[in-house]
Design an enzyme around this catalytic site. Structure first.
Site, PDB file in Angstrom:
ATOM      1  N   GLU A 220      -2.120   7.404  -1.816  1.00  0.00           N
ATOM      2  CA  GLU A 220      -1.231   6.233  -1.993  1.00  0.00           C
ATOM      3  C   GLU A 220      -1.828   4.900  -2.234  1.00  0.00           C
ATOM      4  OE1 GLU A 220       1.420   9.183   0.006  1.00  0.00           O
ATOM      5  OE2 GLU A 220      -0.443   8.477   0.457  1.00  0.00           O
TER       6      GLU A 220
ATOM      7  N   ARG B 172       1.224  -0.426   2.625  1.00  0.00           N
ATOM      8  CA  ARG B 172       1.423  -0.368   1.348  1.00  0.00           C
ATOM      9  C   ARG B 172       1.474  -1.911   0.660  1.00  0.00           C
ATOM     10  NH1 ARG B 172       0.855   4.183   2.320  1.00  0.00           N
ATOM     11  NH2 ARG B 172       2.544   5.772   2.037  1.00  0.00           N
TER      12      ARG B 172
END
Length: 205
Positions: free
Chosen positions: A59, A104
């Site tokens: 990710e 993130r």
């Protein structure tokens, strides 16, 4: 070795962090002034304002490798928009597994209107203390990426720090690209607390 200017700036950050933590503890536990001063001094002279965190997954490519990464994470005195900024790589509690922490990019904060690329989804505004985090990997489809597009907005209170350095392998490492303001604020902390050898020892290949 850190310059005098960097060291002075670093100590200012450390003092702010120590005072904030100590005042929070004072509020909870009703410490005496002497106890409060003792905690401030202990944090100031013996504590660190970074810690190591391991993470993996596609990710956050290319900032992070798909295999195990060792990150240097800056602790934040307060988690709000005075200390974290859109574009920062933040470490936060996994919404579905509270003992796990993931990384993130911070994409939006409270008051931002979120509009989906899918016309079937209604626009909405992030509420107070909410934020939106997204995966960095542009090659992943939105439904494949484990981020706010799948689990929704997260609470700012679940953010525990900002990733400021990433060791992907012993020969592939460097500062994490964050918002311009964050990188300026974090530079003296990197200058004083970064120890690549320590990261390499902690690294799980």
């Amino acid at each position: 070795m850190a310059s005098i200017t960097n060291y002075v700036r670093y100590m200012a950050h450390k003092l702010e962090y120590s005072l904030t933590l100590s005042l929070k503890k004072h509020t909870r536990e009703k410490l005496s002034d002497r106890e409060l001063l003792g905690i401030v001094m202990k944090n100031l002279f013996y504590g660190r304002i970074t810690y190591l965190h391991s993470d993996k997954g596609q990710e956050m490519a290319p900032t992070m490798g798909t295999n195990e990464n060792t990150l240097l994470v800056r602790k934040l005195p307060v988690v709000d928009t005075r200390y974290i900024f859109v574009g920062d790589a933040v470490v936060f509690k996994d919404p579905n597994e509270k003992k796990k922490y993931i990384v993130r990019r911070l994409a939006a904060v409270e008051g931002s209107e979120m509009v989906s690329s899918d016309e079937k989804d209604e626009p909405f505004v992030l509420e107070k203390d909410q934020c939106w985090v997204v995966a960095e990997n542009q090659e992943m489809k939105s439904k494949e990426a484990y981020d706010s597009r799948t689990f929704g907005p997260i609470s700012m209170a679940d953010i525990v720090g900002r990733a400021i350095y990433c060791l992907r392998t012993a020969v592939d490492h460097g500062p994490v690209s964050n918002s311009e303001f964050a990188m300026e604020e974090d530079s003296p902390i990197l200058a004083v607390e970064l120890d690549v050898d320590e990261l390499a020892k902690d690294h799980k290949a």
